[in-house]
Design an enzyme around this catalytic site. Sequence first.
Site, short mmCIF file in Angstrom:
data_model
loop_
_atom_site.label_atom_id
_atom_site.label_comp_id
_atom_site.label_asym_id
_atom_site.label_seq_id
_atom_site.Cartn_x
_atom_site.Cartn_y
_atom_site.Cartn_z
CB VAL A 1 3.01 0.08 -4.93
CG1 VAL A 1 3.07 1.86 -5.41
CG2 VAL A 1 4.50 -0.59 -5.92
N GLY B 1 1.18 -3.34 -0.07
CA GLY B 1 2.38 -4.16 -0.56
C GLY B 1 3.60 -3.33 -1.07
CE LYS C 1 4.18 -7.87 -15.36
NZ LYS C 1 4.61 -6.06 -14.83
N GLY D 1 -4.68 -2.16 -1.67
CA GLY D 1 -3.38 -3.17 -1.29
C GLY D 1 -2.49 -2.64 -0.61
P1 NAD Z 1 2.96 -6.57 -3.35
O1 NAD Z 1 2.70 -8.27 -4.21
O2 NAD Z 1 4.18 -6.23 -2.69
O3 NAD Z 1 1.37 -5.90 -3.40
C1 NAD Z 1 0.44 -5.66 -3.39
C2 NAD Z 1 -0.61 -6.00 -1.99
O4 NAD Z 1 -1.78 -6.21 -2.82
C3 NAD Z 1 -0.59 -7.49 -1.54
O5 NAD Z 1 -0.01 -6.67 0.31
C4 NAD Z 1 -1.70 -8.51 -1.26
O6 NAD Z 1 -1.74 -8.88 -0.11
C5 NAD Z 1 -2.80 -7.21 -1.68
N1 NAD Z 1 -3.31 -7.75 -2.09
C6 NAD Z 1 -4.04 -8.18 -3.08
N2 NAD Z 1 -5.37 -8.92 -3.42
C7 NAD Z 1 -5.79 -7.71 -2.83
C8 NAD Z 1 -7.67 -7.72 -2.77
N3 NAD Z 1 -8.20 -8.24 -3.17
N4 NAD Z 1 -8.00 -6.90 -1.60
C9 NAD Z 1 -6.74 -6.38 -1.08
N5 NAD Z 1 -5.42 -6.48 -0.93
C10 NAD Z 1 -4.96 -7.52 -1.46
O7 NAD Z 1 2.66 -5.89 -4.61
P2 NAD Z 1 3.36 -4.66 -5.51
O8 NAD Z 1 4.94 -4.38 -5.68
O9 NAD Z 1 2.88 -3.38 -3.83
O10 NAD Z 1 2.71 -3.98 -6.48
C11 NAD Z 1 0.94 -3.16 -6.57
C12 NAD Z 1 0.66 -2.96 -7.88
O11 NAD Z 1 0.79 -2.25 -8.81
C13 NAD Z 1 0.09 -4.86 -8.58
O12 NAD Z 1 -0.26 -4.42 -9.51
C14 NAD Z 1 1.23 -4.61 -9.58
O13 NAD Z 1 1.58 -4.95 -10.76
C15 NAD Z 1 1.66 -3.34 -9.88
N6 NAD Z 1 3.44 -2.30 -9.96
C16 NAD Z 1 3.68 -2.49 -9.06
C17 NAD Z 1 5.11 -1.77 -9.58
C18 NAD Z 1 6.02 -2.14 -8.85
O14 NAD Z 1 7.65 -1.23 -8.76
N7 NAD Z 1 6.78 -2.59 -7.73
C19 NAD Z 1 5.32 -1.03 -10.95
C20 NAD Z 1 4.30 -0.86 -11.72
C21 NAD Z 1 2.89 -1.69 -11.37
#
Ligand code: NAD
Length: 353
Positions: free
Chosen positions: A183, A181, A80, A179
Amino acid sequence: MPIQSVTFDGRPQRLLAFQDPVSRASGLIAIDSTALGPATGGCRLWPYDDNVAMLRDVQRLARGMSYKNAIAGLPLGGGKSVIRRPAGDFDRVALFRALGRALNEFGGDYLVAEDVGTTTGDMQVARSVSPYVFGLPVSGGSAGGDPSPWTALGVFLSLEILLARRGRSVAGSRIAVQGLGSVGADLCRRLHAAGASLVVADVNERAVAELRATVPAKIAAPGTIHGIEADVFAPCALGAGLNGTTIPEIRAGIVVGAANNQLATPADADLLHRRGILYGPDYVVNAGGIINVAAEYLGLTTGEVADQVARIGPRLSALLDRAEAERITPSAAADATARDILASASKGRSGLP
Ligand code: NAD
């Protein structure tokens, strides 16, 4: 700074610190295991409070990637990278060129893609100075690009499996999503299309507004979403959201979501179990994205990615069966299975399930 050998939780890791004077960013790359193939995991850009928090995050995330890639049956090890986001405006191109130069130090032992805070555009910049970059835009049925929709699909399929264990289906279930975002929002769209009702929360009001423009959902305050009465609580924000404070307040019978490192400590898996909450281990259910990255690296098609992501549900079922048979938590069953695979690989056997 040269690559250092360090120990994390009893096992060795390789660590590289890098700085970029132009963007004022500093970053770390951690390689946890190359037993199954090149260490692979995303790059996180985050305003860490200090170097200690950044180090802890990269080491935990790198270990998690070893387990995730092993369980997903991928020919990849675990690694990572994290970058401390500079305050205010900064030169993003300089920053991701610095990441690319740092990647080259490992000569292909670590492959990167996007993660929280980074984009396909950032990966394109890093790729301009390093061949060890994936998650790049693609066309014509080749695997690649944004991994998030595949991650959301894997979480959705896992949610179906867990609901079925409780005699329920997605249609008619109430799901609390933390969250919104890349995903979380995609997951919400899938859940709505399948007939679920949604309660959602995000610290970013724009993310909430964007979701609600296309999907009907009730809104909860970010600090209360875990305690909403629901069939499923889906953590899709950041890590350590399942802890000694939040777990006693959870009112859903199932917890499953995309966030990495959801459990603040391993003991929190026991806490969930004792409360009768069925938990889908994070790195098992959120493997869709890394399956897509691996497919890009291996030159596979999106059809092959879909086939592999479809196996997440049966894999979760097998782990839940193991947990029941051995009277351990689903997380303990996943960790034991991942360690078995890695131990076999270290001894020179393939060992993939
Ligand atoms: P992202 O940054 O697009 O979205 C994260 C969202 O969470 C943001 O909208 C942010 O404002 C919100 N957030 C942060 N803290 C918060 C809280 N305390 N309460 C509510 N919302 C909050 O990230 P993503 O790509 O959607 O990934 C989300 C999670 O999934 C992360 O932990 C990431 O490591 C994990 N993940 C993502 C992927 C991927 O393909 N993108 C793959 C495996 C794991």
